[in-house]
Design a protein around this motif. Sequence first.
Motif, PDB file in Angstrom:
ATOM      1  N   ASP A 226     -35.214   2.989 -11.576  1.00 19.83           N
ATOM      2  CA  ASP A 226     -35.903   3.392 -10.346  1.00 19.83           C
ATOM      3  C   ASP A 226     -37.102   4.283 -10.677  1.00 19.83           C
ATOM      4  O   ASP A 226     -38.181   4.120 -10.105  1.00 19.83           O
ATOM      5  CB  ASP A 226     -34.959   4.130  -9.402  1.00 19.83           C
ATOM      6  N   GLU A 227     -36.909   5.214 -11.605  1.00 19.67           N
ATOM      7  CA  GLU A 227     -37.998   6.098 -12.000  1.00 19.67           C
ATOM      8  C   GLU A 227     -39.116   5.317 -12.687  1.00 19.67           C
ATOM      9  O   GLU A 227     -40.295   5.550 -12.447  1.00 19.67           O
ATOM     10  CB  GLU A 227     -37.463   7.196 -12.916  1.00 19.67           C
TER      11      GLU A 227
ATOM     12  N   ARG B  90     -39.817   2.087 -12.252  1.00 17.73           N
ATOM     13  CA  ARG B  90     -40.507   1.287 -11.227  1.00 17.73           C
ATOM     14  C   ARG B  90     -41.495   2.129 -10.443  1.00 17.73           C
ATOM     15  O   ARG B  90     -42.618   1.699 -10.158  1.00 17.73           O
ATOM     16  CB  ARG B  90     -39.482   0.640 -10.294  1.00 17.73           C
ATOM     17  N   ALA B  91     -41.085   3.356 -10.093  1.00 24.12           N
ATOM     18  CA  ALA B  91     -41.981   4.251  -9.347  1.00 24.12           C
ATOM     19  C   ALA B  91     -43.210   4.608 -10.185  1.00 24.12           C
ATOM     20  O   ALA B  91     -44.331   4.641  -9.668  1.00 24.12           O
ATOM     21  CB  ALA B  91     -41.228   5.505  -8.918  1.00 24.12           C
TER      22      ALA B  91
ATOM     23  N   VAL C  12     -44.556   2.847 -12.615  1.00 25.60           N
ATOM     24  CA  VAL C  12     -45.406   1.652 -12.744  1.00 25.60           C
ATOM     25  C   VAL C  12     -46.152   1.396 -11.445  1.00 25.60           C
ATOM     26  O   VAL C  12     -47.333   1.031 -11.456  1.00 25.60           O
ATOM     27  CB  VAL C  12     -44.560   0.431 -13.176  1.00 25.60           C
ATOM     28  N   GLU C  13     -45.505   1.627 -10.308  1.00 28.72           N
ATOM     29  CA  GLU C  13     -46.173   1.423  -9.015  1.00 28.72           C
ATOM     30  C   GLU C  13     -47.331   2.398  -8.817  1.00 28.72           C
ATOM     31  O   GLU C  13     -48.312   2.057  -8.150  1.00 28.72           O
ATOM     32  CB  GLU C  13     -45.167   1.567  -7.869  1.00 28.72           C
ATOM     33  N   ARG C  14     -47.222   3.600  -9.400  1.00 28.11           N
ATOM     34  CA  ARG C  14     -48.306   4.580  -9.272  1.00 28.11           C
ATOM     35  C   ARG C  14     -49.493   4.233 -10.174  1.00 28.11           C
ATOM     36  O   ARG C  14     -50.598   4.727  -9.958  1.00 28.11           O
ATOM     37  CB  ARG C  14     -47.795   5.989  -9.617  1.00 28.11           C
TER      38      ARG C  14
ATOM     39  N   SER D 158     -51.848  -0.910 -12.630  1.00 26.01           N
ATOM     40  CA  SER D 158     -51.149  -2.176 -12.841  1.00 26.01           C
ATOM     41  C   SER D 158     -50.050  -1.961 -13.874  1.00 26.01           C
ATOM     42  O   SER D 158     -50.078  -0.993 -14.638  1.00 26.01           O
ATOM     43  CB  SER D 158     -52.116  -3.263 -13.337  1.00 26.01           C
ATOM     44  N   ALA D 159     -49.089  -2.879 -13.904  1.00 28.11           N
ATOM     45  CA  ALA D 159     -48.009  -2.789 -14.892  1.00 28.11           C
ATOM     46  C   ALA D 159     -48.569  -2.944 -16.300  1.00 28.11           C
ATOM     47  O   ALA D 159     -48.146  -2.250 -17.228  1.00 28.11           O
ATOM     48  CB  ALA D 159     -46.949  -3.855 -14.616  1.00 28.11           C
TER      49      ALA D 159
ATOM     50  N   TRP E 235     -50.098   0.330 -17.346  1.00 32.41           N
ATOM     51  CA  TRP E 235     -49.052   1.317 -17.656  1.00 32.41           C
ATOM     52  C   TRP E 235     -48.476   1.020 -19.038  1.00 32.41           C
ATOM     53  O   TRP E 235     -48.293   1.935 -19.840  1.00 32.41           O
ATOM     54  CB  TRP E 235     -47.949   1.285 -16.596  1.00 32.41           C
TER      55      TRP E 235
ATOM     56  N   LEU F 250     -37.991  -3.863 -16.660  1.00 32.93           N
ATOM     57  CA  LEU F 250     -37.992  -3.747 -15.200  1.00 32.93           C
ATOM     58  C   LEU F 250     -37.031  -4.729 -14.533  1.00 32.93           C
ATOM     59  O   LEU F 250     -36.451  -4.425 -13.497  1.00 32.93           O
ATOM     60  CB  LEU F 250     -39.409  -3.947 -14.655  1.00 32.93           C
TER      61      LEU F 250
END
Length: 85
Positions: free
Chosen positions: A30-31, A33-34, A36-38, A41-42, A45, A60
């Motif tokens: 979860d951390e 994913r968060a 990478v979302e910030r 782009s993946a 990151w 992921l």
Amino acid sequence: MSWHPDDAYDAAALSREEAAEVAAPAAVLDELRAAVERAPSAARWARRHGVGPGYLADVLSGRRPPGAKILSALGIDRAFVRGRP
């Protein structure tokens, strides 16, 4: 915070302070994913943290566990908890 590779760690075997610092794999994902979302782009990151985009995608999706570079980027240390003999 530490990552434990098994959801079924024995929290009772840890002191109260240690148990509060152990994160289950789902929480680490979860951390990640968060984080990478910030990012823009993946792929960016992944490049910024020295991992391949395919490896990041595998982590992921849950196909592979997060390695040292990903955990370090999240500020998480790997922990190994000894089970009962």
